[in-house]
Design an enzyme around this catalytic site. Structure first.
Site, mmCIF file in Angstrom:
data_model
loop_
_atom_site.group_PDB
_atom_site.id
_atom_site.type_symbol
_atom_site.label_atom_id
_atom_site.label_comp_id
_atom_site.label_asym_id
_atom_site.label_seq_id
_atom_site.Cartn_x
_atom_site.Cartn_y
_atom_site.Cartn_z
ATOM 1 N N HIS A 1 -13.488 35.425 -53.533
ATOM 2 C CA HIS A 1 -11.989 35.081 -54.048
ATOM 3 C C HIS A 1 -12.031 35.407 -55.546
ATOM 4 O O HIS A 1 -11.298 34.738 -56.117
ATOM 5 C CB HIS A 1 -11.332 33.790 -53.554
ATOM 6 C CG HIS A 1 -11.678 33.224 -52.180
ATOM 7 N ND1 HIS A 1 -11.620 34.215 -51.104
ATOM 8 C CD2 HIS A 1 -12.001 32.145 -51.735
ATOM 9 C CE1 HIS A 1 -12.198 33.495 -49.924
ATOM 10 N NE2 HIS A 1 -12.198 32.182 -50.347
ATOM 11 N N HIS B 1 -14.542 21.287 -42.575
ATOM 12 C CA HIS B 1 -13.519 21.692 -43.333
ATOM 13 C C HIS B 1 -13.263 23.244 -42.496
ATOM 14 O O HIS B 1 -14.087 23.649 -42.262
ATOM 15 C CB HIS B 1 -14.442 22.205 -44.599
ATOM 16 C CG HIS B 1 -13.552 23.326 -45.682
ATOM 17 N ND1 HIS B 1 -12.421 23.316 -45.773
ATOM 18 C CD2 HIS B 1 -14.191 23.810 -46.706
ATOM 19 C CE1 HIS B 1 -11.902 23.903 -46.715
ATOM 20 N NE2 HIS B 1 -13.088 24.544 -47.462
ATOM 21 N N GLU C 1 -12.038 25.969 -43.916
ATOM 22 C CA GLU C 1 -12.297 27.560 -44.352
ATOM 23 C C GLU C 1 -13.093 28.163 -43.584
ATOM 24 O O GLU C 1 -14.363 27.733 -43.096
ATOM 25 C CB GLU C 1 -12.420 27.021 -46.035
ATOM 26 C CG GLU C 1 -12.300 28.778 -46.717
ATOM 27 C CD GLU C 1 -12.255 28.677 -48.146
ATOM 28 O OE1 GLU C 1 -12.522 27.255 -48.663
ATOM 29 O OE2 GLU C 1 -11.828 29.647 -48.812
ATOM 30 N N ASP D 1 -15.676 30.246 -44.183
ATOM 31 C CA ASP D 1 -17.293 30.323 -44.376
ATOM 32 C C ASP D 1 -17.814 29.018 -43.790
ATOM 33 O O ASP D 1 -19.204 29.256 -43.529
ATOM 34 C CB ASP D 1 -17.415 30.133 -45.974
ATOM 35 C CG ASP D 1 -16.686 29.234 -46.870
ATOM 36 O OD1 ASP D 1 -15.520 28.713 -46.304
ATOM 37 O OD2 ASP D 1 -17.056 28.757 -47.876
ATOM 38 N N HIS E 1 -12.197 20.726 -50.495
ATOM 39 C CA HIS E 1 -11.496 21.804 -51.288
ATOM 40 C C HIS E 1 -10.173 22.107 -50.825
ATOM 41 O O HIS E 1 -9.426 22.787 -51.372
ATOM 42 C CB HIS E 1 -12.629 23.126 -51.378
ATOM 43 C CG HIS E 1 -12.121 24.310 -51.577
ATOM 44 N ND1 HIS E 1 -12.216 25.513 -50.806
ATOM 45 C CD2 HIS E 1 -11.425 24.766 -52.877
ATOM 46 C CE1 HIS E 1 -11.712 26.458 -51.453
ATOM 47 N NE2 HIS E 1 -11.289 26.084 -52.536
ATOM 48 N N ASP F 1 -17.849 21.331 -49.003
ATOM 49 C CA ASP F 1 -17.903 22.248 -50.447
ATOM 50 C C ASP F 1 -18.347 21.395 -51.626
ATOM 51 O O ASP F 1 -18.889 21.967 -52.643
ATOM 52 C CB ASP F 1 -16.368 22.659 -50.482
ATOM 53 C CG ASP F 1 -16.152 23.910 -49.900
ATOM 54 O OD1 ASP F 1 -17.059 24.573 -49.397
ATOM 55 O OD2 ASP F 1 -14.912 24.290 -49.727
ATOM 56 N N TYR G 1 -20.024 26.880 -60.214
ATOM 57 C CA TYR G 1 -19.035 26.515 -58.905
ATOM 58 C C TYR G 1 -17.993 25.188 -59.230
ATOM 59 O O TYR G 1 -16.766 25.535 -58.915
ATOM 60 C CB TYR G 1 -20.158 25.879 -58.092
ATOM 61 C CG TYR G 1 -19.656 25.477 -56.513
ATOM 62 C CD1 TYR G 1 -19.598 26.423 -55.658
ATOM 63 C CD2 TYR G 1 -19.191 24.086 -56.388
ATOM 64 C CE1 TYR G 1 -19.245 26.140 -54.039
ATOM 65 C CE2 TYR G 1 -18.720 23.932 -55.110
ATOM 66 C CZ TYR G 1 -18.767 24.701 -54.008
ATOM 67 O OH TYR G 1 -18.381 24.398 -52.650
ATOM 68 N N HIS H 1 -23.087 24.778 -49.449
ATOM 69 C CA HIS H 1 -23.341 25.859 -50.307
ATOM 70 C C HIS H 1 -24.601 25.288 -51.048
ATOM 71 O O HIS H 1 -24.554 24.525 -51.802
ATOM 72 C CB HIS H 1 -22.386 26.244 -51.019
ATOM 73 C CG HIS H 1 -21.172 26.974 -50.379
ATOM 74 N ND1 HIS H 1 -21.138 28.172 -49.532
ATOM 75 C CD2 HIS H 1 -19.914 26.371 -50.357
ATOM 76 C CE1 HIS H 1 -19.876 28.209 -49.279
ATOM 77 N NE2 HIS H 1 -18.992 27.319 -49.417
#
Ligand code: FEO
Length: 403
Positions: A28, A82, A84, A86, A148, A167, A195, A228
């Site tokens: 993004h 989460h 999202e 990913d 997040h 995250d 990050y 991550h």
């Protein structure tokens, strides 16, 4: 012979079964120069439990890693921390192929997963503080709204002192090593800071609250298993300390000079501004936008006390690269900044006023009048730029910005 895709043990009954994305370079608008990883975990409890999944295209890698420690068909529970993509990207496949007995997410997670995947299968909502028995072990859920996304949560496995933090506390870093203490400290700190700056900076007040909350929970911890990058084990407290400092955003005696240029006039002004900052006692970072990615500007801004932005005027506006970086930085809501604007022009000269307006909109305190120069700066004009830099350095000194 290629290295087999194996699970990596992170505690007695917990294994990393994620995927390493060596190729990703854009998240993004965030330049992930060192790639990333999507960390999923399997808990070999009575109820075999998968924590999160990976990006859709990495399904085979994750399933192969799971299969190295347990038959994937034996997965009983799937927990989504989460929604999202990913982390949730393989949830539909896991539900349809493995038929887990139950799938869990926060209340808002259930709604977000429904809006993403429109599944017929039921997902069970869990509440903040709720515990779930896995038979011989149990996990507890901690809602972390906006870290997040609104539905984000942590899952804590007290029996093995592992916090699955999704995250939070992560970084975009692909590596063959799975633990932060196996990777060069400077790389870890640099990528963790980038990050934080690019993802969590706008949420800094929430990060501070979360850290207080985690401290109050008095969790016994051996491992912070992020979603991550490398996993924190012996040195997990280090990332909490870094987050506390970054969230506070106490400005250092450091200024960023960010600019783009057409015929090197604004570049010459930027260099003079930089000279003024340095002669005034500030540390300065010159970031020409033809050579600096917006997400690296954000990373440098994490501990900066000043932001000075230069643009010539093109078609009645600032150069596109300057508009890009200002729009991006505005969304990251950096606090406690002073700054200034400058730039060359030919006739209209609207860009400098527009940069000024953007800086004000970002709550940057303008220290001195902007400097505008027609066409090419002479020595006198460059002297004005040096003075602008020196005025900002003086202001930083007055604010007691740390050196
Ligand atoms: Fe790594 Fe918010 O997803």
């Amino acid at each position: 012979m290629t290295e087999p895709l194996r699970a990596i043990q992170i505690s007695d009954h917990v294994f990393w079964v994620g995927a390493i994305d060596w190729a990703v370079r854009d998240f993004h608008g965030y330049l992930t120069q060192r790639g990333s990883s999507y960390n999923a975990y399997v808990i070999l409890a009575d109820k075999v439990t998968l924590i999160d999944t990976v990006k859709h295209s990495f399904e085979r890698e994750m399933v192969t890693r799971i299969a190295s420690v347990v038959d994937p068909q034996r997965i009983d529970y799937l927990i989504s921390n989460h929604a999202e993509l990913d982390h949730s990207g393989c949830i539909p496949q896991m539900i349809h192929k493995l038929r887990p007995e139950r799938v869990f997410a926060s209340t808002r997670g259930v709604a977000a997963l429904a809006d993403h995947f429109h599944l017929d299968e039921e997902i069970t909502a869990v509440k903040d503080g709720e515990s779930l028995s896995l038979g011989n072990m149990a996990v507890t859920f901690v809602e972390t709204p906006m870290l997040h996304w609104p539905e984000s949560m942590f899952t804590y496995l007290g029996d093995e002192r592992v916090l699955f933090s999704n995250d939070a506390f992560g970084m975009h870093l692909a590596s063959s090593e799975r633990f932060a203490d196996q990777v060069d400290d400077a790389v870890v700190e640099c990528e963790a800071a980038k990050y934080f700056a690019n993802i969590l900076m706008p949420l800094s007040p929430l990060v501070t609250k979360l850290l207080h909350r985690v401290a109050k929970l008095n969790l016994d911890l051996d491992v912070i298993a992020t979603s991550h990058g490398p996993i924190w084990r012996a040195n997990w407290h280090k990332v909490l300390e870094l987050y506390a400092a970054w969230a506070e955003r106490k400005p250092a005696n450091k200024a960023l000079v960010v600019y783009d240029t057409m015929w090197q006039s604004t570049a010459a002004m930027a260099q003079a501004v930089c000279d003024g900052l340095i002669s005034g006692g500030a540390s300065a970072v010159l970031m020409p936008l033809k050579a600096s990615h917006r997400s690296d500007v954000a990373a440098e801004l994490l501990d900066a006390g000043a932001l000075l932005v230069g643009s010539p005027t093109l078609n009645g506006g600032m150069l596109p690269a300057v508009a890009d970086v200002l729009t991006y930085l505005k969304g990251l809501k950096p606090r406690n900044l002073v700054g200034a604007a400058f730039g060359s022009y030919g006739w209209g000269g609207e860009a400098v006023g527009q940069v000024e307006a953007m800086l004000k909109d970002m709550q940057v305190e303008l220290v001195a009048d902007s400097v505008k120069v027609k066409y090419v700066p002479n020595d006198q004009a460059l002297g004005g730029c040096v003075a602008l830099g020196a005025a900002v350095a003086e202001k930083l000194k007055g604010l007691g910005a740390a050196g």
